[in-house]
Design an enzyme around this catalytic site. Structure first.
Site, mmCIF file in Angstrom:
data_model
loop_
_atom_site.group_PDB
_atom_site.id
_atom_site.type_symbol
_atom_site.label_atom_id
_atom_site.label_comp_id
_atom_site.label_asym_id
_atom_site.label_seq_id
_atom_site.Cartn_x
_atom_site.Cartn_y
_atom_site.Cartn_z
ATOM 1 N N HIS A 144 0.080 8.088 -1.216
ATOM 2 C CA HIS A 144 0.248 7.578 0.041
ATOM 3 C C HIS A 144 -1.250 7.249 0.895
ATOM 4 O O HIS A 144 -1.928 8.427 1.339
ATOM 5 C CB HIS A 144 1.467 7.931 0.340
ATOM 6 N N PHE A 145 -0.891 6.675 1.815
ATOM 7 C CA PHE A 145 -2.380 5.916 3.397
ATOM 8 C C PHE A 145 -1.547 6.682 4.571
ATOM 9 O O PHE A 145 -0.393 5.762 4.720
ATOM 10 C CB PHE A 145 -2.841 5.171 3.266
#
Ligand code: 5GP
Length: 144
Positions: free
Chosen positions: A107-108
């Site tokens: 994830h970012f």
């Protein structure tokens, strides 16, 4: 969790993707989901994930999935900055527990920042009330 740990289907983000856990959504398409971080470090802190790539971290992520997700990271960051007018926006991505990763689905983070404003600690504290997350998410969604 080391860098070469195997993907586990029951991680928190997999449960969000499957609908087994709720989230406050910002953006969703066939492959990508963006939602509010439940322990926001700043107002507008949100996350962007790929829904179909069973990827633990950026190192094992197929490049086509990585390309898809990073385009939405930019889209969400643009919307968050348009909606909230922060002084800056931090895009962060942790790989391995040693680096600070706590959820092992790639994830970012999109974290709007403001000069002189204190930030909450990473992934800790009490879950933020859904109504407050929803109010911020509505502003970001309106700017997509
Ligand atoms: P990491 O530490 O792996 O880079 O980031 C994981 C992020 O997920 C943290 O910022 C943490 O606050 C967030 N998080 C953990 N559990 C949940 C949850 O159940 N729902 C949402 N929306 N975010 C979560």
């Amino acid at each position: 969790m080391s860098l070469d740990t195997k993907y586990e289907d029951n991680n928190i983000f997999a449960k969000i993707i499957n609908g087994d856990l709720p989230c406050v959504k910002i953006y969703e398409d066939e492959n990508i989901l963006s939602f509010m971080d439940i322990f926001p470090q700043t107002e507008g802190h949100c996350l962007v994930i790929h829904k179909k790539a069973a990827s633990v971290n950026i190192l094992d992520m197929p490049t086509d999935a990585l390309a898809e997700v990073i385009l939405i990271v930019q889209k969400v960051a643009r919307a968050a900055t348009a909606a909230l007018s922060p002084d800056g926006v931090r895009i962060v991505q942790f790989n391995g527990a040693s680096a600070g990763q706590t959820v092992f689905h790639t994830h970012f983070h999109v974290i709007p920042t403001n000069d002189g404003m204190p930030e909450s600690n990473h992934a800790s504290g009490s879950p933020h009330p859904t109504e407050e997350l929803e109010a911020v998410a509505a502003k970001i969604r309106a700017a997509l």
